[in-house]
Design a protein around this motif. Structure first.
Motif, PDB file in Angstrom:
ATOM      1  N   ASP A 128      17.075  10.620  17.979  1.00  0.00           N
ATOM      2  CA  ASP A 128      16.039  10.662  19.023  1.00  0.00           C
ATOM      3  C   ASP A 128      15.171   9.409  19.027  1.00  0.00           C
ATOM      4  OD1 ASP A 128      17.002  13.109  19.610  1.00  0.00           O
ATOM      5  OD2 ASP A 128      15.378  14.236  18.653  1.00  0.00           O
ATOM      6  N   LEU A 129      15.202   8.667  17.913  1.00  0.00           N
ATOM      7  CA  LEU A 129      14.375   7.452  17.811  1.00  0.00           C
ATOM      8  C   LEU A 129      15.206   6.194  18.053  1.00  0.00           C
ATOM      9  CD1 LEU A 129      12.478   8.481  14.534  1.00  0.00           C
ATOM     10  CD2 LEU A 129      11.725   8.786  16.890  1.00  0.00           C
ATOM     11  N   GLY A 130      16.480   6.389  18.360  1.00  0.00           N
ATOM     12  CA  GLY A 130      17.351   5.239  18.670  1.00  0.00           C
ATOM     13  C   GLY A 130      17.841   4.493  17.441  1.00  0.00           C
ATOM     14  N   VAL A 131      17.842   5.166  16.273  1.00  0.00           N
ATOM     15  CA  VAL A 131      18.324   4.523  15.043  1.00  0.00           C
ATOM     16  C   VAL A 131      19.217   5.509  14.276  1.00  0.00           C
ATOM     17  CG1 VAL A 131      16.275   3.041  14.810  1.00  0.00           C
ATOM     18  CG2 VAL A 131      16.297   5.274  13.676  1.00  0.00           C
ATOM     19  N   GLN A 132      19.849   4.972  13.222  1.00  0.00           N
ATOM     20  CA  GLN A 132      20.668   5.843  12.373  1.00  0.00           C
ATOM     21  C   GLN A 132      20.057   5.839  10.978  1.00  0.00           C
ATOM     22  OE1 GLN A 132      24.760   4.545  12.115  1.00  0.00           O
ATOM     23  NE2 GLN A 132      24.983   5.861  10.318  1.00  0.00           N
ATOM     24  N   ILE A 133      19.652   7.010  10.491  1.00  0.00           N
ATOM     25  CA  ILE A 133      18.941   7.063   9.207  1.00  0.00           C
ATOM     26  C   ILE A 133      19.816   7.657   8.105  1.00  0.00           C
ATOM     27  CG2 ILE A 133      16.932   8.005   7.980  1.00  0.00           C
ATOM     28  CD1 ILE A 133      15.445   8.067  10.636  1.00  0.00           C
ATOM     29  N   THR A 134      19.816   6.982   6.954  1.00  0.00           N
ATOM     30  CA  THR A 134      20.438   7.513   5.740  1.00  0.00           C
ATOM     31  C   THR A 134      19.299   7.760   4.751  1.00  0.00           C
ATOM     32  OG1 THR A 134      22.334   6.085   6.123  1.00  0.00           O
ATOM     33  CG2 THR A 134      22.115   7.010   3.911  1.00  0.00           C
ATOM     34  N   TYR A 135      19.331   8.916   4.091  1.00  0.00           N
ATOM     35  CA  TYR A 135      18.273   9.221   3.122  1.00  0.00           C
ATOM     36  C   TYR A 135      18.770   9.024   1.700  1.00  0.00           C
ATOM     37  CZ  TYR A 135      15.957  11.316   7.116  1.00  0.00           C
ATOM     38  OH  TYR A 135      15.363  11.513   8.342  1.00  0.00           O
ATOM     39  N   VAL A 136      17.895   8.465   0.875  1.00  0.00           N
ATOM     40  CA  VAL A 136      18.188   8.305  -0.540  1.00  0.00           C
ATOM     41  C   VAL A 136      17.008   8.911  -1.289  1.00  0.00           C
ATOM     42  CG1 VAL A 136      18.343   6.586  -2.375  1.00  0.00           C
ATOM     43  CG2 VAL A 136      19.594   6.222  -0.272  1.00  0.00           C
ATOM     44  N   VAL A 137      17.283   9.601  -2.385  1.00  0.00           N
ATOM     45  CA  VAL A 137      16.195  10.219  -3.157  1.00  0.00           C
ATOM     46  C   VAL A 137      15.840   9.345  -4.355  1.00  0.00           C
ATOM     47  CG1 VAL A 137      15.495  12.242  -4.503  1.00  0.00           C
ATOM     48  CG2 VAL A 137      16.948  12.532  -2.479  1.00  0.00           C
ATOM     49  N   GLN A 138      14.554   9.056  -4.505  1.00  0.00           N
ATOM     50  CA  GLN A 138      14.071   8.384  -5.717  1.00  0.00           C
ATOM     51  C   GLN A 138      13.641   9.487  -6.683  1.00  0.00           C
ATOM     52  OE1 GLN A 138      10.489   6.041  -5.287  1.00  0.00           O
ATOM     53  NE2 GLN A 138      10.739   5.061  -7.271  1.00  0.00           N
ATOM     54  N   ASP A 139      14.463   9.707  -7.693  1.00  0.00           N
ATOM     55  CA  ASP A 139      14.178  10.816  -8.620  1.00  0.00           C
ATOM     56  C   ASP A 139      12.932  10.551  -9.451  1.00  0.00           C
ATOM     57  OD1 ASP A 139      16.223  12.657  -8.047  1.00  0.00           O
ATOM     58  OD2 ASP A 139      17.671  11.360  -9.051  1.00  0.00           O
ATOM     59  N   ASP A 140      12.839   9.325 -10.017  1.00  0.00           N
ATOM     60  CA  ASP A 140      11.680   9.000 -10.845  1.00  0.00           C
ATOM     61  C   ASP A 140      10.672   8.264  -9.980  1.00  0.00           C
ATOM     62  OD1 ASP A 140      13.142   9.887 -13.082  1.00  0.00           O
ATOM     63  OD2 ASP A 140      14.200   7.966 -13.087  1.00  0.00           O
ATOM     64  N   ARG A 141       9.519   8.873  -9.791  1.00  0.00           N
ATOM     65  CA  ARG A 141       8.490   8.184  -8.977  1.00  0.00           C
ATOM     66  C   ARG A 141       7.755   7.217  -9.879  1.00  0.00           C
ATOM     67  NH1 ARG A 141       8.412  13.288  -6.370  1.00  0.00           N
ATOM     68  NH2 ARG A 141      10.622  13.369  -6.573  1.00  0.00           N
ATOM     69  N   ASN A 142       8.401   6.064 -10.111  1.00  0.00           N
ATOM     70  CA  ASN A 142       7.847   5.122 -11.081  1.00  0.00           C
ATOM     71  C   ASN A 142       7.490   3.778 -10.457  1.00  0.00           C
ATOM     72  OD1 ASN A 142      10.375   4.251 -10.562  1.00  0.00           O
ATOM     73  ND2 ASN A 142      11.191   4.533 -12.624  1.00  0.00           N
ATOM     74  N   GLY A 143       7.257   3.783  -9.147  1.00  0.00           N
ATOM     75  CA  GLY A 143       6.780   2.558  -8.522  1.00  0.00           C
ATOM     76  C   GLY A 143       7.633   2.094  -7.356  1.00  0.00           C
ATOM     77  N   LEU A 144       7.061   1.149  -6.608  1.00  0.00           N
ATOM     78  CA  LEU A 144       7.693   0.650  -5.382  1.00  0.00           C
ATOM     79  C   LEU A 144       9.001  -0.089  -5.668  1.00  0.00           C
ATOM     80  CD1 LEU A 144       7.398   0.353  -2.349  1.00  0.00           C
ATOM     81  CD2 LEU A 144       5.874  -1.597  -2.739  1.00  0.00           C
ATOM     82  N   ALA A 145       9.059  -0.811  -6.787  1.00  0.00           N
ATOM     83  CA  ALA A 145      10.295  -1.532  -7.117  1.00  0.00           C
ATOM     84  C   ALA A 145      11.434  -0.527  -7.310  1.00  0.00           C
ATOM     85  CB  ALA A 145      10.101  -2.371  -8.380  1.00  0.00           C
TER      86      ALA A 145
END
Ligand code: G1P
Length: 242
Positions: free
Chosen positions: A69-86
């Motif tokens: 609906d937003l005109g893009v194709q999204i793939t989701y990835v899960v960050q298991d450890d929330r240990n920072g932006l890097a």
């Protein structure tokens, strides 16, 4: 070019809202702030987007869906450890698959939709390995700060310095373009500010290793919805523009 949107953080400075949903779903104007980030990417011709989720991840899937609906194709990835932006950027490595890519933080509202397109053009034309979208924050202690060198090259970077430590008043805006070599740099850094793996440190590592790291001031104004004051400011900015 592909895009990556980190949206996995706990949003502690936006509690109590973020007890129930991720800060990327906070509204700026008539849509969630992450939808503005998707719009920025689409305007830059980027439609293959990896969204890195973690905290309250299902709400983001419910909101964005496949991206159709937003005109893009999204793939989701899960960050298991929330240990920072890097760590969030690193989580998307398999999807990026050895290509140049753009990053827009999922809590960023940029009012000029040409900003990312121009940053991508700068990265290509100047043959950079990493390009940072820069802006002039009022409070240097809340952002990554750039030590600017000749010809828009970066001489150094400090994450959330004290006012005395800050090498300039040029801040990291939350919009970046990277060559895949950034993933190697992320592997080499230790924990930094706030006991987290900082993307700022990985970019600085690239620079130390002799790669070309540049910055360009982005067009228009930008606000991240990291605190209640800034959320109000983003909405004020949106209303004025509207
Ligand atoms: C992150 C980055 C910081 C950057 C900021 C922009 O910080 O670590 O370098 O200036 O985004 O919004 P955060 O706001 O996630 O703490």
């Amino acid at each position: 070019m592909k895009g990556l949107i980190p949206a996995a953080g706990r949003g502690t400075r936006m509690r109590p809202f973020t007890k129930a949903y991720p800060k990327e779903l906070l509204p700026v104007g008539e849509k969630a702030v992450i939808e503005h980030a998707i719009h920025d990417m689409r305007e830059a011709g980027i439609t293959d987007i990896c969204v890195v989720v973690g905290h309250k991840q299902h709400a983001i899937l419910d909101y964005l869906g496949s991206g159709k609906d937003l005109g893009v194709q999204i793939t989701y990835v899960v960050q298991d450890d929330r240990n920072g932006l890097a760590g969030a950027v690193k989580a998307g490595e398999n999807h990026i698959d050895g290509e140049r890519f753009a990053v827009v933080l999922g809590d960023n509202y940029v009012d000029d939709k040409r900003a990312l397109k121009e940053l991508v053009a700068f990265h290509r034309e100047r043959d950079m390995d990493a390009t940072i979208g820069a802006f002039r924050p009022e409070d240097v202690t809340s952002y990554g700060i750039i030590d600017p060198g000749e010809g828009n090259l970066v001489k150094g970077l400090v994450e959330k310095p004290s006012p005395e430590e800050a090498p300039s008043n040029l801040g990291i805006s939350g919009m970046y373009v990277f060559n895949p070599v950034i993933f190697e740099a992320i592997e080499q850094i230790g924990k930094g500010k706030g006991d987290e793996y900082q993307l700022t440190d990985a970019i600085d590592r690239l620079r130390e290793d002799g790669y070309r790291v540049g910055y360009e001031e982005i067009r228009g104004s930008r606000i991240d919805v990291g605190t209640p004051e800034r959320l109000r400011e983003a909405n004020r900015e949106f209303a004025l523009r509207d």
